[in-house]
Design an enzyme around this catalytic site. Structure first.
Site, PDB file in Angstrom:
ATOM      1  N   PHE C 116     -59.388  93.467-129.802  1.00  0.00           N
ATOM      2  CA  PHE C 116     -60.179  95.084-130.217  1.00  0.00           C
ATOM      3  C   PHE C 116     -59.170  96.076-130.120  1.00  0.00           C
ATOM      4  CE2 PHE C 116     -64.567  97.003-130.351  1.00  0.00           C
ATOM      5  CZ  PHE C 116     -65.300  95.990-130.902  1.00  0.00           C
ATOM      6  N   GLN C 236     -66.012 111.317-130.459  1.00  0.00           N
ATOM      7  CA  GLN C 236     -65.417 110.252-131.255  1.00  0.00           C
ATOM      8  C   GLN C 236     -65.974 110.086-132.762  1.00  0.00           C
ATOM      9  OE1 GLN C 236     -65.300 106.000-130.088  1.00  0.00           O
ATOM     10  NE2 GLN C 236     -62.958 106.372-129.866  1.00  0.00           N
ATOM     11  N   HIS C 238     -65.973 107.064-135.408  1.00  0.00           N
ATOM     12  CA  HIS C 238     -65.243 105.984-135.539  1.00  0.00           C
ATOM     13  C   HIS C 238     -64.876 105.765-137.027  1.00  0.00           C
ATOM     14  CE1 HIS C 238     -65.542 101.627-135.937  1.00  0.00           C
ATOM     15  NE2 HIS C 238     -65.814 101.471-134.573  1.00  0.00           N
ATOM     16  N   LEU C 248     -72.581 101.651-138.567  1.00  0.00           N
ATOM     17  CA  LEU C 248     -71.190 101.519-137.985  1.00  0.00           C
ATOM     18  C   LEU C 248     -70.845  99.896-138.470  1.00  0.00           C
ATOM     19  CD1 LEU C 248     -69.098 102.723-135.842  1.00  0.00           C
ATOM     20  CD2 LEU C 248     -69.872 100.956-134.393  1.00  0.00           C
ATOM     21  N   GLU C 251     -65.413  97.601-135.216  1.00  0.00           N
ATOM     22  CA  GLU C 251     -63.812  97.157-135.101  1.00  0.00           C
ATOM     23  C   GLU C 251     -63.729  95.782-135.025  1.00  0.00           C
ATOM     24  OE1 GLU C 251     -63.345 100.316-132.408  1.00  0.00           O
ATOM     25  OE2 GLU C 251     -61.265  99.499-131.935  1.00  0.00           O
ATOM     26  N   ARG C 282     -59.024 104.371-132.211  1.00  0.00           N
ATOM     27  CA  ARG C 282     -60.007 104.894-133.193  1.00  0.00           C
ATOM     28  C   ARG C 282     -59.500 106.391-133.682  1.00  0.00           C
ATOM     29  NH1 ARG C 282     -65.635 103.123-130.415  1.00  0.00           N
ATOM     30  NH2 ARG C 282     -65.251 100.855-130.877  1.00  0.00           N
ATOM     31  N   HIS C 369     -69.804 109.303-133.573  1.00  0.00           N
ATOM     32  CA  HIS C 369     -69.705 108.150-132.868  1.00  0.00           C
ATOM     33  C   HIS C 369     -70.234 108.083-131.443  1.00  0.00           C
ATOM     34  CE1 HIS C 369     -70.105 103.652-132.175  1.00  0.00           C
ATOM     35  NE2 HIS C 369     -69.042 103.853-131.424  1.00  0.00           N
ATOM     36  N   ARG C 411     -62.391 107.285-126.596  1.00  0.00           N
ATOM     37  CA  ARG C 411     -62.697 106.177-125.877  1.00  0.00           C
ATOM     38  C   ARG C 411     -62.190 104.899-126.614  1.00  0.00           C
ATOM     39  NH1 ARG C 411     -66.780 102.563-126.672  1.00  0.00           N
ATOM     40  NH2 ARG C 411     -67.980 103.533-128.368  1.00  0.00           N
TER      41      ARG C 411
HETATM   42  C1  LIG Z   1     -73.534 101.345-133.964  1.00  0.00           C
HETATM   43  C2  LIG Z   1     -72.701 101.466-132.378  1.00  0.00           C
HETATM   44  C3  LIG Z   1     -71.988 100.534-132.026  1.00  0.00           C
HETATM   45  C4  LIG Z   1     -71.563 100.522-130.942  1.00  0.00           C
HETATM   46  N1  LIG Z   1     -70.324  99.373-130.528  1.00  0.00           N
HETATM   47  C5  LIG Z   1     -70.161  99.270-129.140  1.00  0.00           C
HETATM   48  C6  LIG Z   1     -69.223  98.334-128.693  1.00  0.00           C
HETATM   49  O1  LIG Z   1     -69.109  97.403-129.598  1.00  0.00           O
HETATM   50  N2  LIG Z   1     -68.427  98.356-127.505  1.00  0.00           N
HETATM   51  C7  LIG Z   1     -68.950  99.355-126.688  1.00  0.00           C
HETATM   52  O2  LIG Z   1     -68.403  99.261-125.690  1.00  0.00           O
HETATM   53  N3  LIG Z   1     -69.764 100.499-127.208  1.00  0.00           N
HETATM   54  C8  LIG Z   1     -70.247 100.567-128.509  1.00  0.00           C
HETATM   55  N4  LIG Z   1     -70.985 101.536-128.850  1.00  0.00           N
HETATM   56  C9  LIG Z   1     -71.099 102.554-127.551  1.00  0.00           C
HETATM   57  C10 LIG Z   1     -72.481 102.265-126.773  1.00  0.00           C
HETATM   58  O3  LIG Z   1     -73.259 101.261-127.607  1.00  0.00           O
HETATM   59  C11 LIG Z   1     -73.189 103.435-126.409  1.00  0.00           C
HETATM   60  O4  LIG Z   1     -72.330 104.432-125.931  1.00  0.00           O
HETATM   61  C12 LIG Z   1     -73.888 103.175-125.113  1.00  0.00           C
HETATM   62  O5  LIG Z   1     -74.852 102.127-125.676  1.00  0.00           O
HETATM   63  C13 LIG Z   1     -74.746 104.198-124.593  1.00  0.00           C
HETATM   64  O6  LIG Z   1     -75.804 103.527-123.572  1.00  0.00           O
HETATM   65  P1  LIG Z   1     -76.378 104.352-122.837  1.00  0.00           P
HETATM   66  O7  LIG Z   1     -77.239 103.472-121.867  1.00  0.00           O
HETATM   67  O8  LIG Z   1     -75.696 105.498-122.103  1.00  0.00           O
HETATM   68  O9  LIG Z   1     -77.750 105.255-123.568  1.00  0.00           O
HETATM   69  P2  LIG Z   1     -78.832 104.533-124.776  1.00  0.00           P
HETATM   70  O10 LIG Z   1     -78.541 103.171-124.717  1.00  0.00           O
HETATM   71  O11 LIG Z   1     -78.338 105.479-125.723  1.00  0.00           O
HETATM   72  O12 LIG Z   1     -79.968 104.662-124.207  1.00  0.00           O
HETATM   73  C14 LIG Z   1     -80.672 106.143-124.009  1.00  0.00           C
HETATM   74  C15 LIG Z   1     -81.788 105.859-123.427  1.00  0.00           C
HETATM   75  O13 LIG Z   1     -82.108 107.204-122.978  1.00  0.00           O
HETATM   76  C16 LIG Z   1     -83.660 107.688-123.301  1.00  0.00           C
HETATM   77  N5  LIG Z   1     -83.742 108.996-123.526  1.00  0.00           N
HETATM   78  C17 LIG Z   1     -83.015 109.678-124.228  1.00  0.00           C
HETATM   79  N6  LIG Z   1     -83.330 110.911-124.170  1.00  0.00           N
HETATM   80  C18 LIG Z   1     -84.583 110.984-123.431  1.00  0.00           C
HETATM   81  C19 LIG Z   1     -85.703 111.894-122.744  1.00  0.00           C
HETATM   82  N7  LIG Z   1     -85.474 113.027-123.301  1.00  0.00           N
HETATM   83  N8  LIG Z   1     -86.584 111.616-122.005  1.00  0.00           N
HETATM   84  C20 LIG Z   1     -86.546 110.082-121.885  1.00  0.00           C
HETATM   85  N9  LIG Z   1     -85.550 109.379-122.390  1.00  0.00           N
HETATM   86  C21 LIG Z   1     -84.668 109.486-122.914  1.00  0.00           C
HETATM   87  C22 LIG Z   1     -83.585 106.694-124.639  1.00  0.00           C
HETATM   88  O14 LIG Z   1     -85.349 106.149-124.695  1.00  0.00           O
HETATM   89  C23 LIG Z   1     -82.946 105.545-124.270  1.00  0.00           C
HETATM   90  O15 LIG Z   1     -83.690 104.545-123.449  1.00  0.00           O
HETATM   91  C24 LIG Z   1     -71.512 101.649-129.861  1.00  0.00           C
HETATM   92  C25 LIG Z   1     -72.342 102.652-130.212  1.00  0.00           C
HETATM   93  C26 LIG Z   1     -72.985 102.617-131.568  1.00  0.00           C
HETATM   94  C27 LIG Z   1     -73.925 103.686-131.886  1.00  0.00           C
END
Ligand SMILES: Cc1cc2nc3c(=O)[nH]c(=O)nc-3n(C[C@H](O)[C@H](O)[C@H](O)COP(=O)(O)OP(=O)(O)OC[C@H]3O[C@@H](n4cnc5c(N)ncnc54)[C@H](O)[C@@H]3O)c2cc1C
Ligand code: HEM
Ligand code: SF4
Ligand code: F3S
Ligand code: FES
Lengths: 139, 145, 596, 234
Positions: C116, C236, C238, C248, C251, C282, C369, C411
């Protein structure tokens, strides 16, 4: 009651594909055959009651409107039978038959077989109305 | 509130349900031969107009193949009715949800099925003997033939 | 108003929130609030993998992973945190496997790993296979597995509840206010601790890989309450988003050998990153793409380039680079490998582009991203409220919303998933300990009054500007002016525009006045949050007069360690902002120039 | 290109019964239906209500009946829908408002099938539980499910009888039944062997035809039926 109507309505208005129509027809045909079967048992039962009453019934069977129903029955049974085989294949050999491509093909085969069986039967059913006879009939 | 909704619990394994599912397939396979051939024979090979009281009584059930046909018709009767009735039971379970209504309709179905089976057996076993005879004695006669 | 009482409330049910819930619920009574059903969280979209130095396929060490993380973050990473993350990652990935996560397997049944961007063997400098993966739906599997475990452990969920306000009384957190989307009721959660795991805010930009729901509600609320946000200028881009749509392309495609091609048919990354080429970090690649496009070398002179993963192209470059399998045979890829390893990507391309990646190259452009910055925390998820690392008792955060900071200025791929599970777990455990030690604090009088005021204000207007129009303008200006390349002029312009939009927002009009599932109201409220974050992002970007990682200033193209090796902390004070700084923690790795 | 969206609207707060709203929007051929719905919501009628999040077919929020068939609004492009598009909420679940239905009964069924790995042996110290690629492959298809409910709400057996556990829950059960690391096979098969379990499936295939993850659901159900008949997983 309302919910029965609603779920039947949903079953008809959803634009499913082959599997959906196959299911609908299978269900309708199965129930139809069952109804016919009930009737058929009653009429055969009449044989035991007496010749006259049985033959009165037969007259009804040979009438034109009833022939239409009989055609429905024939189609229903053939379809239900061949489609039943399709279902059995899907159930017992999922790895071979349970995917949408094979499934669509199989439905077409079922329809073809149904028609192959139905067409001669339909001809034989209406033939007497026009005083026609199949060559092998001996009456 | 969006807290947990309870649902019907699953996990009472139902031997009868498996058996009935299996039976539908087995009887279906049997019916494929019995019912399809029956229809084709009656409508195309024999022709429905050939069906008269005499034909059934004298040729079909008392002809050289009489025993064969009686067995055939009995099998057809039993398989078709049980298969059809079980199918109808499924359909009822699908659409009629009220406990009472569901039970009532299904009971009616079972009673009707039983009556139809008895009626059908009655004819197959008793013809051409007189209809007053009981099914049991008819069976004895039929078997002794 | 409906009242609930839990030892701890977790806001957000993505990877970070669920991991915290899982661990905290073993010790104390927790409730999880999420505006989406947990399985809809954006963690489910993460594709490529989760980094951990398992060394299942070749030699690897967590120290190498830590170094790559620090270098990838352009030395703005707090090194103690990065070390913890990379060390813990190994155990936690195994733990995820034990929970049932269906990783892909090596022939001998171990977790499969792939290369990666930015992950290297520190000795040979060659890419190392470190990203543990389950096809190209690693995030989906993580989200599902964690949710499954939460169900097993009977965690209490409040699905489709939107967090609206944090309740702080007598200097510590005493709960929060949430809006039940289905009924429009306000709920007050009385709690000893609140844990933020609300994910990112990519919806500030026009072309983004982020979900519509990622609007930065929690950080905006924190900002308004006077608590700082850290490193907001680092967002970031992407490099490989589907042209115009932003969806997306992982990678992992380049991990499998895919290459970037410009309008002249050149593999241009060979010029920008001679060693790692298409697997450079990235920010480096996004900038390269931008430069190619600016030089007129986009495809047909337009603003996109190709990502090419056709087997013939990939194999040609494998040969050119002398790529070998572990057993010494030349590395090869077939069309079937692509279908097998990248099924979802293949599906996206066919669905949205009508392009078959096995036969045609994919048009791509950089897409907004990932938020490197966010709510500042220490390595146990405690929220920090000033430049001296003082904590707000009872406030916790982890995941993309938090800034630990393990990602620094940029990142590394796969590190976000690592961040979620490592700091989600650590934060969850620390919070449970805290809850066991303290009693409930008293709720302030009328705890829901402020939220009610905000909602009533939005609902009361009978005419005004539509939220959609304001949002669109904000996204456009952020894309154009606060994107991959920034200058003083662009940023000042952006600030003016955003302030103007904030002014218009005072007049925003909500058409739906009902209580039931009023998403019109919520979208308008979320827009308020986004405008605040847009403003501080532009402000911090304008303030930082250097180029580092994801923050590239055309007018200050060099990294400036003398003046800027420090974290930005932005505070809201009345209608103004104050910027403070926090030193970067450096343990073993002295800043060096970044070459790939 | 200009299209007409016919959307089934219903707000129980004020409508007595559902009604059809007609909206004209300008769209690009490559726009998603979700984009078109957003155009209506954002620029014509803010009260139109739907769920959505990821906008690329991964989160499973926006299942709806599009031109009579279950789809994710973000996974169907306008060019494939024609000039007149009808949009309705998915069937078999109570409507909360417009295109939003109450998903709780659906998730309750999901929870009912014990959707988590059950393995009571202590995990090996310092390494993963081993699993061969072939064993991993057996349940790969069913791990893809995003719980969008397209399948369950396209199933005639489910419309007819809401007690039917439904294809989505069976898919989830399959994912564990065929996972070599799971030890609760017998218990899971008992759950599936319920009268409202797999036997309600009439192999209609509507589920397979509309699953946005292209999971071969009917085959998964068939696998489970077979495992029950054979008394375990072979
Ligand atoms: C397309 C894509 C591909 C990616 N690929 C990778 C990868 O291969 N490897 C990697 O390490 N990272 C990757 N990332 C990054 C990573 O997925 C995210 O940074 C990570 O999933 C964020 O997780 P989180 O638990 O912080 O939040 P999220 O999974 O975004 O969850 C947010 C939560 O908060 C809740 N929420 C938000 N606002 C409120 C509110 N006001 N009240 C109540 N609930 C709320 C939502 O309902 C949700 O449950 C990728 C990101 C994207 C977009
Ligand atoms: C001719 C050969 C027949 C075959 C191969 C056959 C096969 C089947 C099969 C496999 C099923 C199960 C369907 C499912 O699980 O979805 C079925 C259902 C049914 N069959 Fe038959 N059958 C036959 C004849 C009959 C006859 C003669 C009757 C009527 C008496 C009948 C009535 C029914 C009914 C009512 C159902 C239930 C339909 C439903 O649940 O939708 N079938 N049949
Ligand atoms: S099986 Fe397919 S259609 Fe059903 S819920 Fe899962 S993803 Fe949706
Ligand atoms: S639509 Fe329903 S009946 Fe079975 S094959 Fe699919 S679950
Ligand atoms: S919005 Fe996520 S699946 Fe459509």
């Amino acid at each position: 009651m309302a919910s029965i109507v609603a779920s039947i309505w949903e079953g008809i208005t959803y634009r499913g594909r082959e599997g959906h129509w196959a299911w609908l027809l299978h269900r309708v045909s199965g129930l139809g055959i069952l109804l016919f079967l009930a009737l058929h048992i009653v009429d055969i039962y009449l044989i035991g009651v007496g010749k006259e009453i049985f033959e009165a019934f037969l007259f009804f069977y040979h009438s034109a409107p009833f022939k239409v129903l009989v055609m429905g029955l024939l189609f229903g049974v053939y379809y239900h039978a061949f489609n039943g085989v399709r279902i059995i294949l899907v159930d017992f050999w999922p790895e071979r038959f349970s995917n949408w491509k094979t499934q669509r093909l199989m439905f077409r085969v079922v329809i073809v077989l149904t028609l192959l069986a139905f067409i001669p039967s339909a001809i034989a059913t209406v033939a007497p109305l026009f005083n026609l006879h199949m060559p092998w009939w001996n009456h | 509130m969006a807290l947990k909704t309870r649902t019907r619990s699953y996990g009472s394994p139902n031997r009868f349900e498996v058996a009935s599912w299996y039976f539908m397939r087995v009887s279906g396979a049997a019916l494929l031969v019995l019912a399809v051939f029956h229809l084709f024979y009656m409508h195309v090979i024999a022709g429905v107009d050939a069906i008269t009281f005499e034909w059934i009584v004298n040729e079909r059930w008392n002809g050289p193949l009489g025993m064969f046909w009686r067995t055939y018709d009995l099998a057809l009767l039993l398989f078709a009715l049980l298969h059809g009735a079980n199918g109808a039971r499924w359909v009822i379970d699908d659409y009629i949800h009220g406990r009472g209504a569901n039970l009532a309709v299904k009971s009616a179905l079972y009673v009707l099925t039983a009556i139809l089976i008895l009626m059908g057996m009655q004819v197959i076993f008793t013809v051409p003997l007189h209809s007053q005879q009981t099914a049991l004695s008819a069976l004895v006669t039929a078997l002794g033939r | 108003m409906i009242y609930h009482k839990h030892d701890a409330v977790i806001v957000g049910a993505g990877g970070a929130g669920l991991m915290a819930a899982l661990y905290a619920s073993k010790e104390v009574n927790v409730g999880v609030i999420s505006k989406l059903y947990p399985t809809r969280s954006h963690t489910g979209t993460a594709q490529g993998g989760i980094g951990a130095a398992l060394g299942n396929l070749e030699e690897d060490h967590w120290e190498w992973h830590a170094f790559d993380t620090i270098k990838g973050g352009d030395y703005l990473v707090d090194q103690d945190a990065a070390e913890i993350m990379c060390r813990d990652a190994v155990g936690i990935v195994l733990e995820l496997e034990h929970m049932g996560l269906p990783f892909d397997r090596t022939p001998d049944g171990k977790i499969s790993q792939r290369p990666f961007g930015g992950h290297t063997n520190n000795v040979t400098k060659q890419p190392v296979r470190r990203a543990c993966h389950a096809a190209d739906r690693t995030g989906h599997m993580i989200l599902q597995t964690l949710y499954q475990q939460c169900i097993k452990n009977n965690v209490q969920f409040y699905d489709e509840f939107q967090f609206m306000d944090l309740l702080v009384n007598e200097g510590r957190v005493v709960g929060c206010v949430a809006y039940e989307i289905k009924t429009g009721e306000l709920h007050v959660f009385h709690a000893k601790a609140v844990f933020f795991a609300t994910g990112g805010w990519g919806r500030l930009w026009n072309v983004t890989s982020n979900a519509h729901s990622l609007t930065g509600d929690a950080p905006a609320v924190m900002l308004r309450k006077g608590y700082p946000l850290e490193d907001m200028e680092f967002f970031q881009f992407h490099p490989t988003g589907i042209y115009k749509m932003g969806i997306l392309i992982t990678e992992g495609v380049r991990g499998e050998g895919g290459v970037l091609i410009n309008g002249l048919g050149e593999r241009f990354m060979a010029r920008y990153a001679p060693t790692l080429k298409d697997l450079a970090s990235r920010d480096v690649i996004s900038r390269a793409i931008y430069l190619e496009i600016a030089a007129g070398r986009g495809i047909n002179g337009q603003d996109y380039v190709y990502l090419d993963v056709r087997p013939e192209t990939v194999n040609r470059y494998f040969d050119e680079d002398g790529k070998k399998n572990p057993d010494g045979t030349p590395r090869r890829i077939t069309a079937a490998d692509i279908e097998k390893k990248l099924p979802d990507i293949a599906d996206f391309c066919r669905t949205y582009l009508g392009v078959d990646p096995v036969k045609q190259p994919m048009p791509i452009q950089p897409t907004a991203h990932y938020a490197m910055g966010g709510i500042p925390t220490d390595v146990d998820g405690r929220v920090i409220v000033d430049v001296d690392n003082s904590v707000l008792p009872g406030a916790y955060a982890a995941g993309e919303v938090a800034c630990v900071s393990v990602h620094g200025a940029n990142r590394l791929g796969t590190n976000s998933l690592v961040d979620l599970v490592v700091f989600g777990k650590r934060g969850g455990i620390a919070m449970a300990q805290y809850c066991k030690q303290v009693d409930y604090g008293p709720l302030p009088p009328n705890p829901e009054a402020e939220t009610r005021r905000q909602l009533d204000a939005l609902l009361s207007r009978t005419s005004g500007t539509s939220a959609a129009a304001i949002r669109r303008s904000m996204q456009d200006v952020m894309m154009r002016n606060v994107g991959v390349f920034r200058t003083e002029k662009l940023l000042t312009e952006a600030l003016e525009k955003i302030r103007d939009l904030k002014h218009q927002y005072q007049n925003v009009y909500v058409a739906d006045k009902g209580k039931r599932f009023n998403t019109d109201l919520l979208e308008a409220w979320e827009l308020g949050c986004m405008l605040d974050l847009a403003e501080v992002t532009a402000l911090c970007a304008l303030n930082r007069t250097e180029s580092r990682g994801g923050h590239a200033r055309d007018d200050y193209p060099k990294r400036d360690d003398v003046n800027w090796l420090k974290h930005t902390m932005i505070f809201k004070q009345g209608d103004n902002y104050r910027i403070g700084y926090k030193p970067v923690v450096i343990t073993k790795y002295q800043p060096m120039e970044r070459v790939y | 290109m200009r299209v007409t969206l016919r959307i089934k609207r219903f707000n129980p707060e004020k409508d007595e019964k559902p009604w059809w709203g007609e909206y004209e929007v300008d769209v690009e051929p490559n726009d998603q239906l979700l984009d078109a719905l957003h155009k209506v919501k954002w620029y014509q009628d803010g009260t139109l209500t739907l769920r959505r999040s990821c906008a690329h077919g991964i989160c499973g929020s926006d299942a709806m009946v599009v031109n009579g068939r279950n789809r994710l609004a973000c996974k169907v492009l306008m060019k494939d829908l024609g000039k007149k598009v009808t949009v309705e909420p998915i069937r078999g679940l109570p409507v909360i408002k417009d295109l939003v239905v109450d998903m709780e009964p659906f998730f309750a069924k999901y929870r009912a099938i014990k959707p988590y790995l059950i393995n009571n042996d202590p995990p090996p110290e310092g390494r993963e539980r081993l699993q061969s690629p072939a064993d991993r492959e057996r349940f790969d298809d069913t791990t893809k499910c995003i719980l969008c409910a397209c399948c369950t709400t396209s199933c005639p057996s489910f419309w007819a009888n809401g007690d039917y556990v439904g294809p989505a829950a069976i898919v989830q059960a399959h994912r564990f039944i065929f996972d070599s690391r799971d030890q609760a096979t017998a218990e899971r098969l008992d759950i599936m062997n319920d009268m409202m379990g797999v036997w309600r499936c009439r192999t209609v295939f509507n589920c397979v035809e509309c699953c946005p993850r292209e999971i071969n659901i009917t085959k998964a159900i068939g696998d489970v039926k077979k495992a029950i008949l054979e008394g375990g997983v072979r």
